[in-house]
Design a protein around this motif. Structure first.
Motif, PDB file in Angstrom:
ATOM      1  N   VAL A 138       0.861  -1.184   0.000  1.00  0.00           N
ATOM      2  CA  VAL A 138       0.000   0.000   0.000  1.00  0.00           C
ATOM      3  C   VAL A 138       0.898   1.235   0.000  1.00  0.00           C
ATOM      4  N   HIS A 139       0.652   2.137  -0.949  1.00  0.00           N
ATOM      5  CA  HIS A 139       1.500   3.314  -1.112  1.00  0.00           C
ATOM      6  C   HIS A 139       0.724   4.586  -0.786  1.00  0.00           C
ATOM      7  N   PRO A 140       1.426   5.669  -0.512  1.00  0.00           N
ATOM      8  CA  PRO A 140       0.751   6.950  -0.277  1.00  0.00           C
ATOM      9  C   PRO A 140       0.035   7.428  -1.540  1.00  0.00           C
ATOM     10  N   LEU A 141      -0.958   8.272  -1.357  1.00  0.00           N
ATOM     11  CA  LEU A 141      -1.702   8.826  -2.482  1.00  0.00           C
ATOM     12  C   LEU A 141      -0.765   9.491  -3.489  1.00  0.00           C
ATOM     13  N   ALA A 142       0.250  10.188  -2.991  1.00  0.00           N
ATOM     14  CA  ALA A 142       1.176  10.885  -3.883  1.00  0.00           C
ATOM     15  C   ALA A 142       1.874   9.920  -4.835  1.00  0.00           C
ATOM     16  N   LYS A 143       2.181   8.714  -4.377  1.00  0.00           N
ATOM     17  CA  LYS A 143       2.856   7.739  -5.237  1.00  0.00           C
ATOM     18  C   LYS A 143       1.904   7.230  -6.314  1.00  0.00           C
ATOM     19  N   TYR A 144       0.649   6.920  -5.945  1.00  0.00           N
ATOM     20  CA  TYR A 144      -0.307   6.497  -6.966  1.00  0.00           C
ATOM     21  C   TYR A 144      -0.537   7.615  -7.983  1.00  0.00           C
ATOM     22  N   LYS A 145      -0.627   8.837  -7.500  1.00  0.00           N
ATOM     23  CA  LYS A 145      -0.807   9.975  -8.401  1.00  0.00           C
ATOM     24  C   LYS A 145       0.349  10.053  -9.398  1.00  0.00           C
ATOM     25  N   GLU A 146       1.564   9.915  -8.896  1.00  0.00           N
ATOM     26  CA  GLU A 146       2.748   9.954  -9.754  1.00  0.00           C
ATOM     27  C   GLU A 146       2.687   8.854 -10.815  1.00  0.00           C
ATOM     28  N   TRP A 147       2.375   7.639 -10.396  1.00  0.00           N
ATOM     29  CA  TRP A 147       2.311   6.527 -11.346  1.00  0.00           C
ATOM     30  C   TRP A 147       1.196   6.720 -12.369  1.00  0.00           C
ATOM     31  N   ILE A 148       0.037   7.196 -11.922  1.00  0.00           N
ATOM     32  CA  ILE A 148      -1.091   7.368 -12.849  1.00  0.00           C
ATOM     33  C   ILE A 148      -0.751   8.427 -13.889  1.00  0.00           C
ATOM     34  N   LEU A 149      -0.111   9.507 -13.487  1.00  0.00           N
ATOM     35  CA  LEU A 149       0.305  10.528 -14.455  1.00  0.00           C
ATOM     36  C   LEU A 149       1.295   9.947 -15.454  1.00  0.00           C
ATOM     37  N   GLN A 150       2.202   9.103 -14.980  1.00  0.00           N
ATOM     38  CA  GLN A 150       3.153   8.465 -15.892  1.00  0.00           C
ATOM     39  C   GLN A 150       2.438   7.516 -16.849  1.00  0.00           C
ATOM     40  N   LEU A 151       1.469   6.786 -16.335  1.00  0.00           N
ATOM     41  CA  LEU A 151       0.690   5.875 -17.165  1.00  0.00           C
ATOM     42  C   LEU A 151      -0.040   6.649 -18.248  1.00  0.00           C
ATOM     43  N   ILE A 152      -0.640   7.766 -17.882  1.00  0.00           N
ATOM     44  CA  ILE A 152      -1.334   8.594 -18.879  1.00  0.00           C
ATOM     45  C   ILE A 152      -0.346   9.118 -19.909  1.00  0.00           C
ATOM     46  N   ASN A 153       0.832   9.541 -19.469  1.00  0.00           N
ATOM     47  CA  ASN A 153       1.841  10.021 -20.416  1.00  0.00           C
ATOM     48  C   ASN A 153       2.215   8.944 -21.426  1.00  0.00           C
ATOM     49  N   GLY A 154       2.428   7.714 -20.941  1.00  0.00           N
ATOM     50  CA  GLY A 154       2.760   6.633 -21.855  1.00  0.00           C
ATOM     51  C   GLY A 154       1.632   6.343 -22.817  1.00  0.00           C
ATOM     52  N   LEU A 155       0.403   6.333 -22.310  1.00  0.00           N
ATOM     53  CA  LEU A 155      -0.746   6.059 -23.159  1.00  0.00           C
ATOM     54  C   LEU A 155      -0.962   7.184 -24.170  1.00  0.00           C
ATOM     55  N   ARG A 156      -0.694   8.426 -23.767  1.00  0.00           N
ATOM     56  CA  ARG A 156      -0.806   9.546 -24.716  1.00  0.00           C
ATOM     57  C   ARG A 156       0.171   9.375 -25.876  1.00  0.00           C
ATOM     58  N   THR A 157       1.366   8.896 -25.570  1.00  0.00           N
ATOM     59  CA  THR A 157       2.341   8.654 -26.643  1.00  0.00           C
ATOM     60  C   THR A 157       1.831   7.597 -27.603  1.00  0.00           C
ATOM     61  N   LEU A 158       1.284   6.500 -27.064  1.00  0.00           N
ATOM     62  CA  LEU A 158       0.747   5.457 -27.936  1.00  0.00           C
ATOM     63  C   LEU A 158      -0.356   6.016 -28.829  1.00  0.00           C
ATOM     64  N   HIS A 159      -1.276   6.747 -28.257  1.00  0.00           N
ATOM     65  CA  HIS A 159      -2.403   7.265 -29.036  1.00  0.00           C
ATOM     66  C   HIS A 159      -1.947   8.302 -30.056  1.00  0.00           C
ATOM     67  N   SER A 160      -0.901   9.056 -29.730  1.00  0.00           N
ATOM     68  CA  SER A 160      -0.391  10.034 -30.699  1.00  0.00           C
ATOM     69  C   SER A 160       0.182   9.344 -31.928  1.00  0.00           C
ATOM     70  N   LEU A 161       0.568   8.081 -31.761  1.00  0.00           N
ATOM     71  CA  LEU A 161       1.109   7.280 -32.875  1.00  0.00           C
ATOM     72  C   LEU A 161       0.047   6.358 -33.466  1.00  0.00           C
ATOM     73  N   GLU A 162      -1.215   6.594 -33.080  1.00  0.00           N
ATOM     74  CA  GLU A 162      -2.360   5.800 -33.545  1.00  0.00           C
ATOM     75  C   GLU A 162      -2.240   4.336 -33.142  1.00  0.00           C
ATOM     76  N   ILE A 163      -1.668   4.116 -31.960  1.00  0.00           N
ATOM     77  CA  ILE A 163      -1.561   2.770 -31.395  1.00  0.00           C
ATOM     78  C   ILE A 163      -2.578   2.646 -30.268  1.00  0.00           C
ATOM     79  N   VAL A 164      -3.501   1.703 -30.401  1.00  0.00           N
ATOM     80  CA  VAL A 164      -4.444   1.386 -29.339  1.00  0.00           C
ATOM     81  C   VAL A 164      -3.893   0.164 -28.618  1.00  0.00           C
ATOM     82  N   HIS A 165      -3.679   0.282 -27.326  1.00  0.00           N
ATOM     83  CA  HIS A 165      -3.028  -0.806 -26.602  1.00  0.00           C
ATOM     84  C   HIS A 165      -3.888  -2.065 -26.562  1.00  0.00           C
ATOM     85  N   ARG A 166      -5.165  -1.915 -26.252  1.00  0.00           N
ATOM     86  CA  ARG A 166      -6.154  -2.994 -26.196  1.00  0.00           C
ATOM     87  C   ARG A 166      -6.083  -3.856 -24.943  1.00  0.00           C
TER      88      ARG A 166
END
Length: 314
Positions: free
Chosen positions: A180-208
């Motif tokens: 179990v991690h602090p809220l700040a750590k989950y927030k950090e990871w979720i923002l990173q996850l969104i950043n990675g997913l934004r890169t995929l979508h910018s390249l027209e890649i749907v992860h699925r």
């Protein structure tokens, strides 16, 4: 008590409540047998029986799927269908799902990759089944290998092993989420996850197939990365995706956003649910983010930029 402390207490309480349900159910091992439901991808063993459960909330079948009630006593050798509160023999059970090996000849795609001397302490290798995975990985690093990654939150393809497997840097698996991690750590990871997913979508890649099993972490836990970019098969959680495994089943950027909401749930629980109907609540303030991602109509789900702002403003 600080807000972050309240969040961690809430996460522990939710995890404990789920574990209590998990320990008590006879739906699956260790307390029960494997049950095949419509959207299950794999079946372990050949001597399984079939129990079909209709999703009717508030009834026996719906409550079993939600781990609120156990399966009633059933003949161990029989196949059944449970619809609402009715339990019936299934005289002509359907065959188990077949998942034929649809691996492609990826030799042409592999030919362009440099050969890497694999160090088991530094590298991770995996067999490539589809040319799309190599194409997607190369697109995320400028078209070459090792190339220059467009995102620090998408795994980088380093090359191929002498026996033709894909080679990546060694990262920690999703077991990092067991703590179990602090809220700040989950927030950090979720923002990173969104950043990675934004890169995929910018390249027209749907992860699925976005889920916690397809996340890896730096060994110090500071960086999250998305992996497994096959974009072939995947989750069928979004309401608009057919439950049956159908190639090109309509996955879109909006279905990835639905899966993002489910992935955030998995990060909080550090696990994946037995069935997708389990009521996995998420503590505030992440509950609003998850609810937005899980809107039924794809057009009602926010964009990744909007989700990023929601999380950033927490």
């Amino acid at each position: 008590m600080a807000r972050g402390d309240f969040f961690m207490v809430a996460v522990r309480r939710l995890r404990a409540a789920y574990q209590e349900l998990r320990d008590a159910t006879n739906l699956v091992p260790p307390g029960g047998q494997y049950v095949v439901w419509n959207d299950m991808d794999t079946v372990d063993g050949e001597n399984c029986r079939i129990i079909r459960l209709a999703d009717i909330p508030g009834s026996l079948s719906g409550d079993v799927l939600r781990l609120k009630r156990n399966l009633p006593p059933l003949d161990a050798e029989g196949d059944y269908i449970i619809v609402g509160n009715g339990v019936y023999y299934l005289p002509n059970p359907p065959p188990f799902p077949r998942f034929d090996n649809d691996s492609e000849d990826v030799s042409a795609a592999l030919a362009s990759l440099p050969v890497i001397a694999v160090d088991v302490f530094e590298h991770f290798t995996k067999k490539c089944k589809y040319a799309s995975e190599i194409q997607n990985l190369l697109a995320c690093q400028g078209g070459s290998c090792p190339g220059v990654p467009k995102s620090a939150h998408v795994v980088q393809l380093l090359g191929k092993s002498p026996d033709g497997e894909l080679v990546f840097e060694q990262f920690a698996p999703r077991h990092v989420l067991a703590a179990v991690h602090p809220l700040a750590k989950y927030k950090e990871w979720i923002l990173q996850l969104i950043n990675g997913l934004r890169t995929l979508h910018s390249l027209e890649i749907v992860h699925r197939d976005l889920r916690i099993d397809n996340l890896v972490f730096s060994h110090d836990g500071s960086r999250l990365l998305i992996c497994d970019l096959e974009s072939r098969w995947g989750n069928r959680l979004a309401p608009e995706i057919p439950r049956r495994p159908v190639p090109g089943a309509g996955w879109t950027e909006k279905s990835d956003i639905y899966d993002l909401g489910m992935t955030i749930k998995g990060m909080i629980y550090g696990n994946t649910p037995i069935t997708n109907l389990i009521e996995w609540n998420v503590p505030a303030p992440l509950d609003a983010v998850v609810a937005a991602c899980l809107r039924v109509a794809p057009e009602d789900r926010p964009s990744l930029d909007e989700i990023y702002d929601m999380v950033k403003n927490i």
